[in-house]
Design a protein around this motif. Structure first.
Motif, mmCIF file in Angstrom:
data_model
loop_
_atom_site.group_PDB
_atom_site.id
_atom_site.type_symbol
_atom_site.label_atom_id
_atom_site.label_comp_id
_atom_site.label_asym_id
_atom_site.label_seq_id
_atom_site.Cartn_x
_atom_site.Cartn_y
_atom_site.Cartn_z
ATOM 1 N N LEU A 105 47.225 -45.073 -26.721
ATOM 2 C CA LEU A 105 48.337 -44.795 -25.817
ATOM 3 C C LEU A 105 47.939 -44.792 -24.341
ATOM 4 C CD1 LEU A 105 50.026 -41.951 -27.869
ATOM 5 C CD2 LEU A 105 50.775 -44.320 -27.651
ATOM 6 N N LYS A 106 46.682 -45.101 -24.055
ATOM 7 C CA LYS A 106 46.202 -45.057 -22.665
ATOM 8 C C LYS A 106 47.002 -45.957 -21.741
ATOM 9 C CE LYS A 106 41.614 -43.346 -23.385
ATOM 10 N NZ LYS A 106 40.830 -42.620 -22.473
ATOM 11 N N GLU A 107 47.346 -47.136 -22.182
ATOM 12 C CA GLU A 107 48.097 -48.067 -21.330
ATOM 13 C C GLU A 107 49.481 -47.499 -20.987
ATOM 14 O OE1 GLU A 107 50.068 -52.403 -21.855
ATOM 15 O OE2 GLU A 107 47.958 -52.236 -22.456
ATOM 16 N N ALA A 108 50.138 -46.902 -21.955
ATOM 17 C CA ALA A 108 51.478 -46.347 -21.724
ATOM 18 C C ALA A 108 51.434 -45.146 -20.783
ATOM 19 C CB ALA A 108 52.116 -45.945 -23.051
ATOM 20 N N TYR A 109 50.325 -44.421 -20.770
ATOM 21 C CA TYR A 109 50.220 -43.212 -19.955
ATOM 22 C C TYR A 109 49.467 -43.414 -18.648
ATOM 23 C CZ TYR A 109 52.455 -39.919 -23.046
ATOM 24 O OH TYR A 109 53.391 -39.235 -23.759
ATOM 25 N N ALA A 110 48.926 -44.606 -18.425
ATOM 26 C CA ALA A 110 48.158 -44.856 -17.209
ATOM 27 C C ALA A 110 48.994 -44.514 -15.985
ATOM 28 C CB ALA A 110 47.703 -46.314 -17.176
ATOM 29 N N THR B 117 53.493 -23.735 -29.788
ATOM 30 C CA THR B 117 52.144 -24.259 -29.988
ATOM 31 C C THR B 117 51.894 -25.193 -28.819
ATOM 32 O OG1 THR B 117 52.403 -24.172 -32.385
ATOM 33 C CG2 THR B 117 50.618 -25.560 -31.519
ATOM 34 N N MET B 118 50.813 -24.938 -28.096
ATOM 35 C CA MET B 118 50.519 -25.708 -26.890
ATOM 36 C C MET B 118 49.069 -26.176 -26.952
ATOM 37 S SD MET B 118 50.885 -24.530 -22.895
ATOM 38 C CE MET B 118 50.656 -22.848 -23.354
ATOM 39 N N GLY B 119 48.866 -27.462 -26.748
ATOM 40 C CA GLY B 119 47.517 -27.999 -26.745
ATOM 41 C C GLY B 119 47.329 -28.980 -25.605
ATOM 42 N N SER B 120 46.093 -29.185 -25.236
ATOM 43 C CA SER B 120 45.779 -30.206 -24.235
ATOM 44 C C SER B 120 44.578 -31.004 -24.709
ATOM 45 C CB SER B 120 45.500 -29.579 -22.865
ATOM 46 O OG SER B 120 44.277 -28.899 -22.872
ATOM 47 N N ALA B 121 44.590 -32.276 -24.378
ATOM 48 C CA ALA B 121 43.509 -33.172 -24.789
ATOM 49 C C ALA B 121 43.631 -34.462 -23.987
ATOM 50 C CB ALA B 121 43.610 -33.472 -26.289
ATOM 51 N N ALA B 122 42.680 -35.336 -24.220
ATOM 52 C CA ALA B 122 42.736 -36.671 -23.610
ATOM 53 C C ALA B 122 43.830 -37.481 -24.301
ATOM 54 C CB ALA B 122 41.390 -37.375 -23.766
ATOM 55 N N GLY C 291 55.001 -40.312 -29.743
ATOM 56 C CA GLY C 291 53.823 -40.714 -30.506
ATOM 57 C C GLY C 291 52.583 -39.984 -30.013
ATOM 58 N N LEU C 292 52.492 -39.782 -28.694
ATOM 59 C CA LEU C 292 51.380 -39.023 -28.135
ATOM 60 C C LEU C 292 51.416 -37.600 -28.649
ATOM 61 C CD1 LEU C 292 48.993 -38.632 -26.214
ATOM 62 C CD2 LEU C 292 50.645 -37.982 -24.484
ATOM 63 N N THR D 137 55.895 -33.268 -24.287
ATOM 64 C CA THR D 137 54.615 -33.594 -23.667
ATOM 65 C C THR D 137 54.709 -33.422 -22.157
ATOM 66 O OG1 THR D 137 55.185 -35.928 -23.404
ATOM 67 C CG2 THR D 137 53.984 -35.328 -25.401
ATOM 68 N N VAL D 138 53.548 -33.239 -21.568
ATOM 69 C CA VAL D 138 53.383 -33.242 -20.123
ATOM 70 C C VAL D 138 52.153 -34.094 -19.846
ATOM 71 C CG1 VAL D 138 52.956 -31.875 -18.044
ATOM 72 C CG2 VAL D 138 54.285 -30.884 -19.942
ATOM 73 N N ALA D 139 52.330 -35.205 -19.159
ATOM 74 C CA ALA D 139 51.182 -36.029 -18.788
ATOM 75 C C ALA D 139 50.420 -35.325 -17.671
ATOM 76 C CB ALA D 139 51.642 -37.407 -18.338
ATOM 77 N N THR D 140 49.090 -35.365 -17.743
ATOM 78 C CA THR D 140 48.252 -34.763 -16.701
ATOM 79 C C THR D 140 47.301 -35.824 -16.168
ATOM 80 O OG1 THR D 140 46.619 -33.942 -18.316
ATOM 81 C CG2 THR D 140 48.396 -32.447 -17.691
ATOM 82 N N ARG D 141 47.083 -35.794 -14.868
ATOM 83 C CA ARG D 141 46.220 -36.813 -14.251
ATOM 84 C C ARG D 141 44.852 -36.856 -14.909
ATOM 85 N NH1 ARG D 141 44.549 -40.869 -13.502
ATOM 86 N NH2 ARG D 141 43.701 -41.739 -11.627
ATOM 87 N N ASN D 142 44.279 -35.667 -15.174
ATOM 88 C CA ASN D 142 42.979 -35.557 -15.839
ATOM 89 C C ASN D 142 43.127 -34.666 -17.059
ATOM 90 O OD1 ASN D 142 41.352 -36.982 -13.796
ATOM 91 N ND2 ASN D 142 41.980 -35.281 -12.500
#
Length: 171
Positions: A149-154, A139-144, A5-6, A85-90
């Motif tokens: 979805l913030k709770e799932a990715y915290a 295609t590669m993008g980065s964003a907040a 979903g992210l 996806t790749v989660a990033t700390r910031n």
């Protein structure tokens, strides 16, 4: 499922904003920022791309986003695209995103266009790049991380979304 979903949410945000300017009408924001990663070397443009398979493309991406962990959806038979996806700390800075693009270029993935960066009050910091090698496109993008979805990715605040596509008309 939430991670996919992210991917959809961030890809949609990147697609919507990749052609738009800033909210306050600043035309400079509509122009992609030129970076060191934004121009592929003449050698990279002229050399014949190596033959690849999906696992090799995914390994190239994992190398480029390390130490992050690439999470790709499984390839479904009959489809010519996979997302990940790749989660990033910031949220990645321009320099951090450009470093990933450079690592991909070093592995034989020339840019297909220019790296685009945006930073506005509505969407925040975002980056977008298209890479191509032979029949493979990334295609590669980065964003907040989107608010829903913030709770799932915290505790992660940013994400890299990726799409790998290829010509599979013969499949």
């Amino acid at each position: 499922m939430r991670r996919l979903g992210l991917t959809a949410a961030v890809v949609t945000i990147l697609a919507v904003t990749s052609c738009s300017g800033s909210q306050d009408g600043d035309d400079a924001a509509a122009q992609p920022a030129k970076s060191e990663a934004a121009s592929a070397s003449p050698a990279a443009r002229q050399s014949k791309p190596p033959e690849r398979n999906l696992q090799q493309v995914e390994r190239d991406l994992q190398f480029a986003v390390a130490p992050g962990t690439l999470r790709m959806q499984p390839h479904r038979s009959g489809f010519c695209i996979v997302h990940g996806t790749v989660a990033t700390r910031n949220v990645l800075s321009k320099a951090e995103f450009d470093a990933i693009v450079t690592r991909m270029q070093d592995r034989g993935w020339p840019l297909h266009g220019r790296v685009k960066h945006s930073d506005d009050a509505t969407y925040g910091k975002m980056s977008l790049a298209f890479l191509k090698s032979g029949e493979w496109k990334i295609t590669m993008g980065s964003a907040a991380v989107p608010s829903e979805l913030k709770e799932a990715y915290a505790p992660n605040e940013g994400a890299i979304t990726l799409s790998i596509s290829w010509n599979c008309n013969d499949d």
